[in-house]
Motif scaffolding. Structure first.
Motif, mmCIF file in Angstrom:
data_model
loop_
_atom_site.group_PDB
_atom_site.id
_atom_site.type_symbol
_atom_site.label_atom_id
_atom_site.label_comp_id
_atom_site.label_asym_id
_atom_site.label_seq_id
_atom_site.Cartn_x
_atom_site.Cartn_y
_atom_site.Cartn_z
ATOM 1 N N VAL A 29 0.839 -1.201 0.000
ATOM 2 C CA VAL A 29 0.000 0.000 0.000
ATOM 3 C C VAL A 29 0.874 1.251 0.000
ATOM 4 O O VAL A 29 2.070 1.200 0.294
ATOM 5 C CB VAL A 29 -0.945 0.028 1.225
ATOM 6 C CG1 VAL A 29 -1.888 -1.159 1.205
ATOM 7 C CG2 VAL A 29 -0.157 0.068 2.530
ATOM 8 N N LYS A 30 0.255 2.371 -0.340
ATOM 9 C CA LYS A 30 0.972 3.645 -0.321
ATOM 10 C C LYS A 30 1.410 3.941 1.105
ATOM 11 O O LYS A 30 0.646 3.759 2.053
ATOM 12 C CB LYS A 30 0.071 4.758 -0.852
ATOM 13 C CG LYS A 30 -0.309 4.563 -2.316
ATOM 14 C CD LYS A 30 -1.458 5.463 -2.702
ATOM 15 C CE LYS A 30 -1.964 5.101 -4.106
ATOM 16 N NZ LYS A 30 -3.256 5.734 -4.421
ATOM 17 N N THR A 31 2.642 4.414 1.242
ATOM 18 C CA THR A 31 3.254 4.510 2.562
ATOM 19 C C THR A 31 3.902 5.865 2.781
ATOM 20 O O THR A 31 4.593 6.388 1.903
ATOM 21 C CB THR A 31 4.326 3.414 2.731
ATOM 22 O OG1 THR A 31 3.719 2.119 2.557
ATOM 23 C CG2 THR A 31 4.978 3.491 4.103
ATOM 24 N N ALA A 32 3.684 6.423 3.965
ATOM 25 C CA ALA A 32 4.383 7.639 4.399
ATOM 26 C C ALA A 32 5.347 7.260 5.511
ATOM 27 O O ALA A 32 4.951 6.594 6.479
ATOM 28 C CB ALA A 32 3.397 8.684 4.892
ATOM 29 N N ILE A 33 6.602 7.657 5.365
ATOM 30 C CA ILE A 33 7.623 7.379 6.381
ATOM 31 C C ILE A 33 8.039 8.712 6.989
ATOM 32 O O ILE A 33 8.563 9.589 6.291
ATOM 33 C CB ILE A 33 8.833 6.661 5.769
ATOM 34 C CG1 ILE A 33 8.392 5.347 5.124
ATOM 35 C CG2 ILE A 33 9.905 6.404 6.827
ATOM 36 C CD1 ILE A 33 9.458 4.692 4.267
ATOM 37 N N VAL A 68 13.531 19.309 -1.220
ATOM 38 C CA VAL A 68 12.765 18.585 -2.239
ATOM 39 C C VAL A 68 11.312 18.465 -1.782
ATOM 40 O O VAL A 68 11.032 18.199 -0.615
ATOM 41 C CB VAL A 68 13.350 17.174 -2.482
ATOM 42 C CG1 VAL A 68 12.554 16.437 -3.543
ATOM 43 C CG2 VAL A 68 14.809 17.274 -2.869
ATOM 44 N N ARG A 69 10.376 18.672 -2.713
ATOM 45 C CA ARG A 69 8.945 18.497 -2.424
ATOM 46 C C ARG A 69 8.346 17.640 -3.532
ATOM 47 O O ARG A 69 7.941 18.151 -4.567
ATOM 48 C CB ARG A 69 8.238 19.850 -2.351
ATOM 49 C CG ARG A 69 8.674 20.710 -1.175
ATOM 50 C CD ARG A 69 8.145 22.130 -1.308
ATOM 51 N NE ARG A 69 8.526 22.934 -0.186
ATOM 52 C CZ ARG A 69 7.741 23.232 0.850
ATOM 53 N NH1 ARG A 69 6.504 22.751 0.875
ATOM 54 N NH2 ARG A 69 8.157 23.995 1.831
ATOM 55 N N LYS A 70 8.332 16.355 -3.307
ATOM 56 C CA LYS A 70 7.850 15.430 -4.327
ATOM 57 C C LYS A 70 7.033 14.332 -3.658
ATOM 58 O O LYS A 70 7.511 13.653 -2.746
ATOM 59 C CB LYS A 70 9.039 14.816 -5.073
ATOM 60 C CG LYS A 70 8.657 13.711 -6.054
ATOM 61 C CD LYS A 70 9.902 12.936 -6.500
ATOM 62 C CE LYS A 70 9.536 11.699 -7.292
ATOM 63 N NZ LYS A 70 10.725 10.855 -7.571
ATOM 64 N N LEU A 71 5.793 14.167 -4.120
ATOM 65 C CA LEU A 71 4.917 13.126 -3.581
ATOM 66 C C LEU A 71 5.087 11.844 -4.383
ATOM 67 O O LEU A 71 5.118 11.874 -5.615
ATOM 68 C CB LEU A 71 3.457 13.586 -3.641
ATOM 69 C CG LEU A 71 2.424 12.587 -3.097
ATOM 70 C CD1 LEU A 71 2.554 12.470 -1.585
ATOM 71 C CD2 LEU A 71 1.014 13.018 -3.482
ATOM 72 N N GLY A 72 5.219 10.733 -3.686
ATOM 73 C CA GLY A 72 5.314 9.427 -4.329
ATOM 74 C C GLY A 72 4.429 8.429 -3.621
ATOM 75 O O GLY A 72 3.872 8.705 -2.550
ATOM 76 N N GLU A 73 4.281 7.258 -4.201
ATOM 77 C CA GLU A 73 3.468 6.223 -3.554
ATOM 78 C C GLU A 73 4.107 5.749 -2.251
ATOM 79 O O GLU A 73 3.424 5.254 -1.361
ATOM 80 C CB GLU A 73 3.246 5.061 -4.511
ATOM 81 C CG GLU A 73 2.385 5.442 -5.703
ATOM 82 C CD GLU A 73 1.911 4.231 -6.494
ATOM 83 O OE1 GLU A 73 2.191 3.093 -6.071
ATOM 84 O OE2 GLU A 73 1.259 4.432 -7.526
ATOM 85 N N VAL A 74 5.419 5.871 -2.169
ATOM 86 C CA VAL A 74 6.117 5.770 -0.890
ATOM 87 C C VAL A 74 6.837 7.097 -0.722
ATOM 88 O O VAL A 74 7.664 7.458 -1.561
ATOM 89 C CB VAL A 74 7.125 4.607 -0.860
ATOM 90 C CG1 VAL A 74 7.882 4.613 0.464
ATOM 91 C CG2 VAL A 74 6.426 3.278 -1.040
ATOM 92 N N THR A 75 6.514 7.825 0.324
ATOM 93 C CA THR A 75 7.084 9.160 0.523
ATOM 94 C C THR A 75 7.759 9.240 1.877
ATOM 95 O O THR A 75 7.150 8.895 2.901
ATOM 96 C CB THR A 75 6.006 10.245 0.414
ATOM 97 O OG1 THR A 75 5.412 10.197 -0.882
ATOM 98 C CG2 THR A 75 6.603 11.625 0.617
ATOM 99 N N VAL A 76 9.011 9.678 1.882
ATOM 100 C CA VAL A 76 9.754 9.906 3.120
ATOM 101 C C VAL A 76 9.711 11.401 3.398
ATOM 102 O O VAL A 76 10.047 12.200 2.526
ATOM 103 C CB VAL A 76 11.212 9.431 3.007
ATOM 104 C CG1 VAL A 76 11.877 9.442 4.378
ATOM 105 C CG2 VAL A 76 11.293 8.039 2.397
ATOM 106 N N MET A 77 9.289 11.764 4.589
ATOM 107 C CA MET A 77 9.218 13.190 4.912
ATOM 108 C C MET A 77 9.652 13.431 6.351
ATOM 109 O O MET A 77 9.428 12.594 7.230
ATOM 110 C CB MET A 77 7.812 13.732 4.678
ATOM 111 C CG MET A 77 6.692 13.041 5.419
ATOM 112 S SD MET A 77 5.056 13.749 5.024
ATOM 113 C CE MET A 77 4.739 13.025 3.418
ATOM 114 N N THR A 78 10.315 14.562 6.561
ATOM 115 C CA THR A 78 10.689 14.928 7.926
ATOM 116 C C THR A 78 9.424 15.298 8.691
ATOM 117 O O THR A 78 8.405 15.679 8.101
ATOM 118 C CB THR A 78 11.655 16.124 7.935
ATOM 119 O OG1 THR A 78 11.001 17.257 7.351
ATOM 120 C CG2 THR A 78 12.928 15.814 7.155
#
Length: 544
Positions: A201-205, A238-248
């Protein structure tokens, strides 16, 4: 799809009765003399769609626009009991009858917002509400789309050891929710990677720093083989949305509310940060049913770990470094302690200075016994008391003697010569020592004030073998480029700091071999300690 209806106070009672069957009253505008209503799709479905459209189209001076009527036909074509909208991480609940949501109100999942004049809930509780409705036989319609399924295929290149496999299985049994406590960052990340692999599934880290971000990005691409085009980044410019997105966490606080229902899985790295007051709204405002917290600490400051069950899930697995060694999940390490000995004169001077400091404390602060509280109290007195200032000077001079930086630099220099073929990182929590060591032995130093770019250059050179010695006052466990030396030297005070040593070991945890850690301490003149004079490169040592 919210549509506001404004009705003149001049309308008759029958009109208002009928309107109450379609909409919820919000307020009375005393200035204009109009009643304000909000259209309720659940009520519309019960009233009858065609009849409602006719009433709204003919009975109002300002009928709903065609788009609203079209959405109504789409939503309320079949009978529904509850309609739910999502707005910036907040669920807006439209019940056909208020009695339908009373149990959820009583349990605290749904509240009435006096500003919105509507029933609301946190996005994280969406599935609790849906489960409750299903148990009661209530039909729910969502005013937003949910499609968590990811388009990418993964392959897990690195298998989990038995310890991590157990942790993963316990997390699955807990409903794909929970916190895993493991002291080695690069290993506990594998649990999350396997979860991404299996859930699909789409994931935010969520991560605390840019270095964590780079670390995760590297693992997603190299370990899971996810195409770089599908990996998003929010952070490091960087500001880029992906199906797996790593964000602070800082970026997530601003970005994630706009994608409340996009991600099905949330990974909170160093999850004690995720539940702080600053960031917990990030987790509250996401619908993601699957959640995983990763940390090295079983208990968070200020008892914030008590929020884990609500926001992420309970702690399902916890292991410390000693237990990992006992289970054979990580290689052991050996500790060798060497000592910089004080001379008789230095030791006597240290005793005299500490006696002077202690006598002032007993005289001026007889009721304050705890050392740290006593020091704070003396520092406060020093602003107006000459005796306190003299006591502080005595303590600082005593500290300088006992830390013995000059002697320990000579000890480190000899160790560097003895282990001349090894890559070595010298750790000390004393920044002044690291600066002086760097200056005298011409060793690159990582200190808080250096730039990220300079630090990365040093790390890269060390890992490529261009330089073999690195000194640091910064614990490197959060950095993607953390070095893997053959030897770690830890310069401490007069006693071993177990917590600090454990963090150093986690930083330098080797992959397949036993590690050697040398701790440099201060000793009294006549204390019976291992002599450093004839130290040779050791062949053995007590395992910890």
């Amino acid at each position: 799809m919210v549509h506001i209806i404004r009705v003149s106070n001049e309308e008759n009672e029958k009109f208002f009765k009928e309107l109450d069957m379609l909409a919820d009253i919000v307020a009375y505008d005393h200035i204009s003399g109009f009643w304000v209503y909000r259209l309720n799709p659940a009520k519309v479905s019960a009233y009858g769609l065609d009849k409602a459209v006719e009433f709204l189209g003919n009975g109002l001076k300002s009928p709903p626009p065609p788009r609203t009527l079209h959405l109504l036909k789409k939503i309320a074509a079949e009978p529904i009991h509850i309609f739910i909208e999502l707005d910036g991480g907040v669920l807006i609940i439209y019940p056909q009858k208020n009695s339908m949501i009373v149990p959820l109100i009583n349990d605290g999942f749904i509240t009435y917002d006096i500003h919105l004049k509507a029933y609301v809930a946190k996005a994280k509780d969406l599935y609790t509400i849906l489960k409750h409705a299903e148990e009661l036989g209530l039909k729910v319609r969502l005013g937003f789309n949910i499609n968590y399924r990811a388009s990418f295929k993964t392959s897990l290149a690195t298998p989990l050891d038995s310890c991590l496999e157990n942790a993963y299985n316990l997390w699955k049994e807990a409903g794909y929710r929970g916190v895993i406590v493991h002291p080695v960052p690069e290993r506990r990340r594998l649990v999350a990677l396997k979860a991404i692999h299996e859930l699909g599934v789409k994931t935010a880290i969520l991560v605390p720093s840019v270095d964590h971000l780079r670390n995760w990005y590297s693992d997603l691409v190299k370990v899971l083989k996810i195409p770089e085009t599908l990996v998003g980044i929010y952070g490091a410019g960087v500001r880029k949305l992906g199906e797996v997105t790593v964000m602070t966490y800082d970026m997530a606080a601003n970005v994630l509310p706009r994608f409340s229902s996009f991600f099905g899985f949330i990974v909170a790295d160093e999850c004690e940060i995720a539940v702080t007051e600053t960031y917990r709204e990030v987790l509250e405002g996401a619908t993601a049913p699957y959640r995983l917290g990763l940390t090295s600490r079983r208990y968070a400051d200020n008892n914030l770990h008590e929020l884990y069950p609500e926001l992420i899930g309970a702690v399902v697995f916890s292991v410390n470094l000693a237990e990992l060694f006992d289970r054979g999940c990580v290689p052991r390490y050996r500790v060798l302690r060497v000592y910089a000995r004080l001379s008789n004169e230095e030791y006597e001077e240290w005793r005299r200075l500490m006696k002077s400091y202690a006598e002032f404390c007993r005289s001026a602060l007889p009721r304050v016994e705890e050392p740290r509280r006593r020091l704070r109290a003396v520092l406060e007195l020093a602003a107006r008391d000459a005796g306190a200032r003299e006591a502080i000077r005595a303590r600082l001079k005593a500290r300088e003697i006992v830390l013995a930086f000059e002697k320990k630099i000579r000890v480190v220099a000899k160790l560097l010569n003895i282990f001349s073929d090894d890559s070595i990182v010298v750790f000390s929590k004393y920044e002044d020592f690291v600066r002086e060591l760097s200056r005298k032995l011409i060793v690159p130093a990582i200190l808080p004030e250096i730039t990220d770019d300079e630090r990365r250059v040093y790390m890269n050179m060390f890992n490529r073998g261009v330089i073999r010695i690195l000194a640091t006052s910064v614990l490197l466990d959060e950095y993607v480029e953390a070095p893997q030396p053959n030897l770690a030297i830890v310069v401490s005070g007069v006693s071993s700091d177990k917590k600090y040593i454990d963090r150093v070991v986690r930083t330098l945890m080797p992959k397949k071999r036993e590690a050697l850690l040398i701790e440099v301490l201060t000793a009294k003149p006549h204390a019976v300690k291992n002599s450093f004079t004839n130290l040779e490169k050791p062949q053995g040592g007590a395992a910890i």
